[in-house]
Design a protein around this motif. Sequence first.
Motif: not given
Length: 254
Positions: A18-23, A25-32
């Motif tokens: 969802l954020l910072f794609e491809g890095t 530090l990328a944020v997805n559902k699990v991170t949230l």
Amino acid sequence: MFGVAFPPISHLFEWPELLFEGTPLAVNKVTLINIGAVVLILGFFFIAGRKKALVPTGAQNLAESTVDFVRNGVILQTMGPSGLTWTPFFLFLFLFIFINNIVKVIPPILMPATGRMATPLFLALVVYVTWIYQGIKHQGLGGFLKSSMFPPGLPKALYLLVTPIEAISTFLIRPFSHAVRLFANMMAGHILLATFAVLSASLWVGQWYAVFLPFPFAMLLGVWLFEALASFLQAYIFVVLTGVYIGGSIHPEH
């Protein structure tokens, strides 16, 4: 006629960034979910601690009951009274894992963050580093290695066989098994819930074979209740093992 389209397993556990794609530090559902668990824990104890009543009610009562459970059911059972200073660590660890587990039965999330290996592995590594540090701190490096790899009371010749096994079991297998136990249980439960949900949805049709709907739907409810219980049990087992490991490094004589 009875064909059912099951989604690929990867669709149950892989989520778009969802954020910072491809890095890194990328944020997805699990991170949230991880971030949400931390915010929820901090917010809960902030609310519970705002007004301290002599006879606790509401959030204060729930907070004190949770603390008592961790103190009496985990720390005192695994580390003894001297381990009570570890209460904040064990309390946060238990609640963090429980929240990351229980969200798999709560719509619309329906995904355990601990069903991805990254979260259990990170927590197991935190425990692993803490266990080693406390062992060296309280026993010294030599004493810690001795208590970890040389069980007392064995014939000296037997140590040639036992010591390598203890080294591999203690320093390699232990953190891996600690993480996999939590991960595998949460992943398997998530797959079961998805399976019976798909079967129930597939039978929700205006055809004669819809008479079979009560069977997968009953299984779905049963698995849902079981997984709610398993979410608590797996969090409890993780922190109990943590107490055993850290307590053993601080008090090897026990």
